[in-house]
Design a protein around this motif. Structure first.
Motif, PDB file in Angstrom:
ATOM      1  N   SER A 202       0.862  -1.091  -0.118  1.00  6.54           N
ATOM      2  CA  SER A 202      -0.045   0.123  -0.171  1.00  6.54           C
ATOM      3  C   SER A 202       0.775   1.228  -0.123  1.00  6.54           C
ATOM      4  O   SER A 202       0.431   2.419  -0.500  1.00  6.54           O
ATOM      5  CB  SER A 202      -0.841   0.020   1.119  1.00  6.54           C
ATOM      6  N   SER A 203       2.262   1.227   0.549  1.00  7.29           N
ATOM      7  CA  SER A 203       3.114   2.262   0.435  1.00  7.29           C
ATOM      8  C   SER A 203       4.377   1.730  -0.016  1.00  7.29           C
ATOM      9  O   SER A 203       4.856   0.969   0.695  1.00  7.29           O
ATOM     10  CB  SER A 203       3.204   2.896   1.950  1.00  7.29           C
ATOM     11  N   VAL A 204       4.511   2.173  -1.240  1.00  6.99           N
ATOM     12  CA  VAL A 204       6.058   1.787  -2.012  1.00  6.99           C
ATOM     13  C   VAL A 204       6.868   2.667  -1.857  1.00  6.99           C
ATOM     14  O   VAL A 204       6.798   4.019  -2.351  1.00  6.99           O
ATOM     15  CB  VAL A 204       5.568   1.258  -3.241  1.00  6.99           C
ATOM     16  N   THR A 205       8.033   2.506  -1.628  1.00  7.73           N
ATOM     17  CA  THR A 205       9.262   3.582  -1.595  1.00  7.73           C
ATOM     18  C   THR A 205       9.478   3.985  -2.972  1.00  7.73           C
ATOM     19  O   THR A 205       9.400   2.945  -3.942  1.00  7.73           O
ATOM     20  CB  THR A 205      10.447   2.939  -0.912  1.00  7.73           C
ATOM     21  N   LEU A 206      10.242   4.983  -3.273  1.00  4.41           N
ATOM     22  CA  LEU A 206      10.496   5.355  -4.682  1.00  4.41           C
ATOM     23  C   LEU A 206      11.342   4.596  -5.315  1.00  4.41           C
ATOM     24  O   LEU A 206      11.411   4.257  -6.468  1.00  4.41           O
ATOM     25  CB  LEU A 206      10.987   6.933  -4.535  1.00  4.41           C
TER      26      LEU A 206
ATOM     27  N   ARG B 148      19.326  16.231  -2.116  1.00  6.34           N
ATOM     28  CA  ARG B 148      18.346  16.814  -2.896  1.00  6.34           C
ATOM     29  C   ARG B 148      16.778  16.382  -2.478  1.00  6.34           C
ATOM     30  O   ARG B 148      16.734  15.009  -2.713  1.00  6.34           O
ATOM     31  CB  ARG B 148      18.616  17.023  -4.360  1.00  6.34           C
ATOM     32  N   PRO B 149      15.757  17.076  -2.136  1.00  7.41           N
ATOM     33  CA  PRO B 149      14.344  16.363  -1.869  1.00  7.41           C
ATOM     34  C   PRO B 149      13.717  15.723  -2.993  1.00  7.41           C
ATOM     35  O   PRO B 149      13.629  16.893  -3.887  1.00  7.41           O
ATOM     36  CB  PRO B 149      13.671  17.226  -1.082  1.00  7.41           C
ATOM     37  N   VAL B 150      13.325  14.612  -3.123  1.00  2.19           N
ATOM     38  CA  VAL B 150      12.528  14.009  -4.447  1.00  2.19           C
ATOM     39  C   VAL B 150      10.852  13.612  -3.889  1.00  2.19           C
ATOM     40  O   VAL B 150      11.032  13.054  -2.651  1.00  2.19           O
ATOM     41  CB  VAL B 150      13.144  13.008  -5.025  1.00  2.19           C
ATOM     42  N   GLY B 151       9.961  13.757  -4.437  1.00  4.19           N
ATOM     43  CA  GLY B 151       8.684  13.012  -3.916  1.00  4.19           C
ATOM     44  C   GLY B 151       8.442  11.816  -4.466  1.00  4.19           C
ATOM     45  O   GLY B 151       9.097  10.757  -4.493  1.00  4.19           O
TER      46      GLY B 151
ATOM     47  N   PHE C  93      15.938  15.671  -9.218  1.00  2.45           N
ATOM     48  CA  PHE C  93      16.921  14.618  -9.547  1.00  2.45           C
ATOM     49  C   PHE C  93      18.383  15.461  -9.434  1.00  2.45           C
ATOM     50  O   PHE C  93      18.630  16.469  -9.705  1.00  2.45           O
ATOM     51  CB  PHE C  93      17.041  14.014 -10.826  1.00  2.45           C
ATOM     52  N   ASP C  94      19.273  14.960  -8.543  1.00  2.00           N
ATOM     53  CA  ASP C  94      20.545  15.158  -8.568  1.00  2.00           C
ATOM     54  C   ASP C  94      21.541  14.005  -8.170  1.00  2.00           C
ATOM     55  O   ASP C  94      21.310  13.379  -7.324  1.00  2.00           O
ATOM     56  CB  ASP C  94      20.836  16.462  -7.567  1.00  2.00           C
ATOM     57  N   PRO C  95      22.296  13.604  -9.057  1.00  2.00           N
ATOM     58  CA  PRO C  95      23.251  12.310  -8.745  1.00  2.00           C
ATOM     59  C   PRO C  95      24.097  12.715  -7.528  1.00  2.00           C
ATOM     60  O   PRO C  95      24.719  11.532  -7.062  1.00  2.00           O
ATOM     61  CB  PRO C  95      24.110  12.323 -10.153  1.00  2.00           C
ATOM     62  N   ARG C  96      24.365  13.655  -6.937  1.00  2.00           N
ATOM     63  CA  ARG C  96      25.252  13.877  -5.556  1.00  2.00           C
ATOM     64  C   ARG C  96      24.559  13.399  -4.569  1.00  2.00           C
ATOM     65  O   ARG C  96      25.000  13.178  -3.644  1.00  2.00           O
ATOM     66  CB  ARG C  96      25.586  15.391  -5.674  1.00  2.00           C
ATOM     67  N   GLY C  97      23.165  13.206  -4.621  1.00  2.00           N
ATOM     68  CA  GLY C  97      22.492  12.986  -3.192  1.00  2.00           C
ATOM     69  C   GLY C  97      21.118  13.432  -3.121  1.00  2.00           C
ATOM     70  O   GLY C  97      20.729  14.206  -3.545  1.00  2.00           O
ATOM     71  N   MET C  98      19.969  12.314  -2.861  1.00  2.00           N
ATOM     72  CA  MET C  98      18.561  12.662  -2.879  1.00  2.00           C
ATOM     73  C   MET C  98      18.090  11.942  -1.534  1.00  2.00           C
ATOM     74  O   MET C  98      18.672  11.060  -1.008  1.00  2.00           O
ATOM     75  CB  MET C  98      18.021  12.002  -3.910  1.00  2.00           C
TER      76      MET C  98
ATOM     77  N   GLN D  98       1.083  12.122  -6.729  1.00  2.00           N
ATOM     78  CA  GLN D  98       2.390  13.190  -6.128  1.00  2.00           C
ATOM     79  C   GLN D  98       2.375  13.036  -4.446  1.00  2.00           C
ATOM     80  O   GLN D  98       1.311  12.849  -3.847  1.00  2.00           O
ATOM     81  CB  GLN D  98       2.038  14.571  -6.521  1.00  2.00           C
ATOM     82  N   GLN D  99       3.564  13.157  -4.219  1.00  2.00           N
ATOM     83  CA  GLN D  99       3.571  13.331  -2.565  1.00  2.00           C
ATOM     84  C   GLN D  99       3.194  14.853  -2.105  1.00  2.00           C
ATOM     85  O   GLN D  99       3.586  15.665  -3.013  1.00  2.00           O
ATOM     86  CB  GLN D  99       4.852  13.253  -2.042  1.00  2.00           C
ATOM     87  N   ILE D 100       2.625  15.083  -1.015  1.00  2.00           N
ATOM     88  CA  ILE D 100       2.029  16.509  -0.949  1.00  2.00           C
ATOM     89  C   ILE D 100       3.157  17.527  -0.956  1.00  2.00           C
ATOM     90  O   ILE D 100       3.005  18.650  -1.290  1.00  2.00           O
ATOM     91  CB  ILE D 100       1.509  16.308   0.631  1.00  2.00           C
TER      92      ILE D 100
END
Length: 599
Positions: free
Chosen positions: A63-67, A123-126, A136-141, A191-193
């Motif tokens: 029901s809740s799946v990680t990205l 870098r935050p991603v939803g 997206f940022d390859p240095r870290g998310m 979308q995440q809020i």
């Protein structure tokens, strides 16, 4: 074999549009990363070519799946994480230890504090929904998919407070139990809020602002000496308005409070007008209907108009049956007779079936039986029809658009459903999308720009032979008070028009080399988007943040965007970044191009 498998599965499963879209946008990448284990060629065609209406048993999701779990291959053998966005247009690979999914607020707070101390990127991603891969940022998310609790539903204040990783669909379902819903929605609800607000998602309605304007409070976890900050309009004023549509550059949203409204059912009416009729009726329709969108069909004199109104507040001059209101006046209601369609479903899709069968005659290596074709929905049929021909051939696109027009003529009518089920709609399969926003006068006095822009755009498309598939979607909102919003205006009654153009991408099964996708991408970016920008220059155009492409050589696009934002807003945003992200651990290449100081 393909047909028999699909037919059997389609009789067993029905997926929501949002889940079909979510699975559909991942299929070609699943084959690429699991060639020997997850999907064989037949299964890929089953999913990607036909549209996945029966994929539920293969994707037995939590029901809740990680990205990371829901994206391209998840974790590689070398420990790196691969993520592809939903439209299949951008991907990112992160080295071991640079992708994070905290399981608690304390873990998030520690992660951000560590990033501030050591300068590591987060870098935050939803839900990776943005077509341009803005997060997206390859240095870290960092993704908050595990932080998805509904914290509080306050019926007295008409607000809901949630953790920022909660998906819009989760929030809607929680509100439904209390007779509440969100004021407006974007086209899909996965979308995440946090992302929903941070990029300025929007629905349609001349008196309804973009979704960031619903935010009344937020908690921001910042990689700075300020740490965790709770913000409202009263406590932080301009900084709050920057943070609620902050593009992930001021901190990581951990909690968000949004306005809610009473749950209600909408009456949706779909009609097809000529271009001249759509032009003449627009101002009246904008004022008459709560929600409205135009779908222009290139190369056809047809505009599909979809309106939505509260079942208990229908316009007297709109659809339905007129009855006495019990107080000496009249009102409109919708009866069973009003809802009855003039054409059956099989009659509606017949133009698409005819074109599909015609194209299949030129592809003897592909066999799809009538039972399978009859089980396909409109979006599935369109995707397959487009992919079976040259998707950059204007003549092929013209016949596809003609069949779509004929479908909509037969699909005209009414339906009544809860608002969240009607404000979402099928976006189709993998695609490039470019959406722009520009001022359109005021609610009381709309300007000519909405129609003038479309007439010029269609004129350029059709005179140059651009292979532009239907639809070109046009929506309207009121203004946002968030300075970074494309619809930013301090005037309450300001009106903005949003126009989105698309080019669909073939599935892996219809593009084994990847060359077709490459050619379509080049045509979309170098021709189609340039035409939109050139036409829109005099209208004060600004791109939707989640659809802004800034490839190498796009200095003019960046300069235009900076001019549209204005030096004051750019300086205010950068000052806020200096406060809340002094080491720039939240940024990405697109943000740097737009906001970093020009030498």
């Amino acid at each position: 074999m393909i047909a028999s498998i699909l037919s059997a599965r389609m009789s067993m499963f029905k997926l929501s549009r949002s889940l079909e879209h979510r699975i559909g946008s991942q299929l070609s990448r699943l084959y690429n990363t699991n060639k020997n284990s997850l999907l064989d060629r037949s299964s890929l065609f089953l999913f990607a070519a036909v549209g996945l209406a029966a994929a539920n048993d293969t994707f037995n999701r939590k029901s809740s799946v990680t990205l990371a779990e829901s994206s391209e291959g998840g974790i590689d053998d070398n420990g790196s994480t691969n993520i592809l966005n939903w439209s299949g247009t951008h991907s990112v690979q992160l080295k071991t230890g640079t992708y994070h999914e905290p399981e608690s607020l304390s873990e998030l707070n520690t992660l951000v504090a560590d990033a501030y101390r050591n300068g590591s990127h987060i870098r935050p991603v939803g839900s990776a929904l943005s077509p341009n891969g803005l997060a997206f940022d390859p240095r870290g998310m960092v993704c908050l998919s595990n932080l998805d609790k509904i914290i509080d539903i306050n019926k007295e204040n008409m607000t809901v407070t949630v953790q920022a990783g909660a998906r819009v669909s989760q929030v809607i379902e929680a509100l439904r139990q209390h007779g509440l819903t969100l004021p407006n929605l974007a086209s899909i609800a996965e979308q995440q809020i946090g992302g929903f607000c941070s990029v300025g998602a929007h629905g349609t309605g001349a008196t309804i602002p973009p979704c960031d304007d619903f935010v009344t409070g937020l908690t921001l976890v910042t990689p700075s000496e300020y740490g965790v900050i709770k913000m409202t309009e009263e406590t932080h004023g301009p900084l709050f308005r920057l943070a609620r549509l902050g593009l992930g550059g001021l901190g990581i949203l951990s909690e968000v409070t949004l306005k809610v409204i009473p749950a209600h059912r909408l009456v949706e009416q779909t009609v097809v007008l000529t271009r001249d009729e759509a032009k003449k009726q627009l101002n009246t329709l904008l004022k008459r209907h709560k929600h409205i969108r135009y779908m222009w069909i290139p190369y056809e004199d047809a505009v599909v108009v979809v309106t939505n109104d509260d079942e208990n507040d229908l316009p007297l001059l709109g659809a339905g049956t007129e009855v006495n209101d019990g107080m000496g006046g009249k009102k409109k209601v919708v009866t069973d007779a009003d809802i009855k369609t003039k054409c059956s479903r099989s009659e509606q899709v017949q133009p698409l079936h005819n074109l599909l069968k015609s194209l299949l005659r030129n592809r003897p290596e592909m066999t799809i039986d009538d039972e399978t074709i009859n089980g396909m929905g409109f979006g599935d049929l369109r995707d397959l029809i487009l992919a079976l021909g040259n998707m950059l051939d204007p003549e092929h696109i013209k016949q596809c658009n003609k069949a779509e027009k004929e479908f909509w003529f037969k699909a005209q009518g009414l339906r009544v459903l809860p608002s969240d089920q009607l404000l979402q709609f099928d976006c189709g399969g993998q695609q490039w999308v470019y959406e722009v926003c520009f001022p359109a006068g005021t609610y009381g006095l709309p300007s000519r720009s909405s129609i003038d822009f479309m007439e010029e755009l269609l004129g350029q498309i059709e005179s140059r032979g651009i292979p532009a598939p239907a639809p070109i979607e046009q929506r309207w909102t009121s203004s946002s008070k968030s300075p970074l919003s494309p619809a930013y205006d301090e005037k309450e009654n300001a009106l903005f028009s949003w126009v989105g153009v698309i080019m669909y991408l073939p599935s892996e099964d219809n593009d084994s080399t990847g060359y077709r996708r490459e050619f379509i991408t080049d045509a979309f970016k170098q021709q189609y988007c340039n035409i939109v920008r050139n036409v829109g220059q005099k209208y004060g155009l600004m791109c939707h943040w989640a659809k802004l492409e800034l490839d190498d050589g796009c200095d003019d696009v960046t300069a235009s965007l900076r001019e549209r934002l204005g030096s004051k807003v750019i300086e205010e945003y950068n000052s806020a970044r200096d406060m809340y992200d002094p080491k720039r651990v939240l940024t990405c290449e697109k943000l740097d191009k737009v906001f970093e100081k020009v030498a």
